[in-house]
Design an enzyme around this catalytic site. Structure first.
Site, PDB file in Angstrom:
ATOM      1  N   LYS A  55      36.069  42.990  30.743  1.00 39.51           N
ATOM      2  CA  LYS A  55      35.319  44.145  31.250  1.00 39.51           C
ATOM      3  C   LYS A  55      35.421  45.274  30.221  1.00 39.51           C
ATOM      4  O   LYS A  55      36.236  46.192  30.337  1.00 39.51           O
ATOM      5  CB  LYS A  55      35.876  44.589  32.612  1.00 39.51           C
ATOM      6  CG  LYS A  55      34.921  45.450  33.418  1.00 39.51           C
ATOM      7  CD  LYS A  55      35.446  45.649  34.828  1.00 39.51           C
ATOM      8  CE  LYS A  55      34.540  46.547  35.663  1.00 39.51           C
ATOM      9  NZ  LYS A  55      33.264  45.899  35.988  1.00 39.51           N
ATOM     10  N   ARG A 105      43.441  42.932  35.811  1.00 40.67           N
ATOM     11  CA  ARG A 105      42.260  42.553  35.041  1.00 40.67           C
ATOM     12  C   ARG A 105      42.066  43.444  33.824  1.00 40.67           C
ATOM     13  O   ARG A 105      41.718  42.955  32.741  1.00 40.67           O
ATOM     14  CB  ARG A 105      41.001  42.559  35.914  1.00 40.67           C
ATOM     15  CG  ARG A 105      39.777  42.024  35.186  1.00 40.67           C
ATOM     16  CD  ARG A 105      38.595  41.823  36.112  1.00 40.67           C
ATOM     17  NE  ARG A 105      38.100  43.080  36.674  1.00 40.67           N
ATOM     18  CZ  ARG A 105      37.071  43.159  37.521  1.00 40.67           C
ATOM     19  NH1 ARG A 105      36.450  42.054  37.909  1.00 40.67           N
ATOM     20  NH2 ARG A 105      36.675  44.327  37.983  1.00 40.67           N
ATOM     21  N   GLU A 126      25.377  35.723  36.618  1.00 39.74           N
ATOM     22  CA  GLU A 126      25.779  36.920  37.353  1.00 39.74           C
ATOM     23  C   GLU A 126      24.690  37.971  37.261  1.00 39.74           C
ATOM     24  O   GLU A 126      23.708  37.813  36.536  1.00 39.74           O
ATOM     25  CB  GLU A 126      27.092  37.476  36.786  1.00 39.74           C
ATOM     26  CG  GLU A 126      27.005  37.847  35.305  1.00 39.74           C
ATOM     27  CD  GLU A 126      28.320  38.297  34.719  1.00 39.74           C
ATOM     28  OE1 GLU A 126      29.237  38.627  35.486  1.00 39.74           O
ATOM     29  OE2 GLU A 126      28.444  38.317  33.474  1.00 39.74           O
TER      30      GLU A 126
END
Length: 388
Positions: free
Chosen positions: A238, A144, A271
């Site tokens: 991220k 990721r 989220e």
């Protein structure tokens, strides 16, 4: 106070016009205010703290009192600062590609101020839990961060296998058995320009954090966030640009809640500030929002995989990843937050709506137990041994 108020207009010119209306509301002033001369604004220091919305004026520091430190004196100050501000987490080891190695002295765990990640937010990060001497889902998190770096147009400082080896070796040097490994890839140091073209080379940083606290399974309250969430291009990577996340979390705490829930532009559940959201519907389906506009949570995806066993056992009737309306979420039997920091945390109230019967649900507890067991004895695909 009367004499102070009377003398205040004299000093209004020392401050920008947009700030003068605050001065009447301040309750702390330098004792020698009456002795100050016009233009001596440098004698004042505006100080704020995390729980203050108004600045306080403090005259304890003066520019003439600021020492010029040598390198050794600065290092000693860093050591003193660490000793005076020890928190619940202990920083056991850090890797820095700037140093070209691993350090175990927390006072030396620093990042160059001209790193593009520091002053432009041009960096990405990820994390992996350390449980009983194993790194949990290291490869999933590593994949990721590499995707995030590509989206952020950051060239990798090393190839994937070298980064993996550095991360494992950093945990090994720390001797940490339980905690977390957090790591960053940045555009690197160079200058203070907007473009990273002046950065010498990308940088890799990693730190091992020891945390012996237990995961809490007590039910929590959440609220709907009024802080706008990041658009999909940024929400799905991220990056270190977490100001919206921080403000959302602070908003929740100010309202006596644990976290705030974001809704996307279409009004669907998105989220939390650093965790995914899931529900158990009245039809006993595990329901999770689509990942197309939010961060693809490694822990959330692992929960989905582990929940398949519950479907086979008849404890769940199905698993669905789909758009979730607020109405559907609030009328669910169970609601939970899922992430590497909370694992699986049951939600018993959302805004003024009690979720289910207002108690921690059985599915949430089972999923938490599954994750904990997976961290302790899961397959080699999710557990990487650390060769201490």
């Amino acid at each position: 106070m009367a004499s102070l108020s009377a003398s205040l207009p004299k000093y209004m010119s020392l401050f920008p016009p947009r700030h003068t209306h605050h001065l009447h509301d301040l309750c702390v002033f330098p004792r020698n205010l009456s002795l100050m001369k016009e233009g001596s604004v440098r004698e004042l220091r505006i100080a704020t703290s995390s729980n203050q919305t108004e600045p306080l004026i403090d005259s304890t520091d003066k520019l003439s009192d600021i020492p010029l430190l040598s390198c050794s004196e600065a290092i000693e100050k860093l050591k003193q600062n660490r000793e005076n501000h020890k928190g619940k987490q202990q920083f056991l080891a850090m890797y820095s590609s700037i140093f070209g190695g691993i350090i175990t002295d927390a006072a030396a765990m620093v990042i160059p101020v001209d790193d593009h990640m520091v002053h432009r937010g041009h960096g990405v990060f990820d994390t992996a839990a350390i449980m009983n001497g194993y790194l949990y889902e290291l490869d999933q998190h590593l994949d990721r961060i590499i995707r995030s770096a590509s989206m952020a147009k950051i060239v990798l400082p090393f190839d994937r296998e070298t980064i993996r080896r550095i991360l494992v070796k950093t945990v090994c040097a720390s001797k940490c058995i339980k905690g977390s490994l957090r790591y960053w890839i940045s555009a690197g140091p160079g200058d203070f320009q907007l473009s990273p073209s002046g950065c010498c080379q990308p940088a890799l940083y990693a730190i091992v954090i020891e945390d012996q606290s237990l995961f809490d399974s007590e039910g929590i309250k959440v609220v709907t966030s009024s802080v706008p969430m990041k658009p999909p291009q940024f929400a799905t990577m991220k990056s270190v640009n977490y100001l919206p996340n921080v403000l959302s979390k602070m908003e929740a705490e100010e309202k006596g809640a644990y976290a705030a829930i974001w809704l996307d532009n279409d009004g669907f559940v998105a989220e939390g500030p650093n965790m995914n959201v899931a529900f158990v519907t009245k039809e006993k389906e595990l329901l999770m929002p689509n990942f197309d506009k939010i961060l693809s949570g490694c822990t959330a995806k692992r929960v989905l995989a582990l929940a398949e066993g519950m479907v086979r056992d008849g404890k769940l009737h199905g698993i669905r990843v789909d758009n979730v309306s607020v109405e559907e979420g609030k009328r669910a039997d169970e609601m939970m937050l899922i992430g590497s920091g909370v694992l699986v945390r049951p939600v018993v109230q959302w805004d003024e709506q009690v979720i289910g019967d207002g108690k921690e649900g059985p599915i949430s507890q089972m999923l938490l137990n599954f994750i904990l067991e997976d961290m302790k004895s899961g397959p080699s695909s999710v557990r990487v041994p650390v060769p201490y």
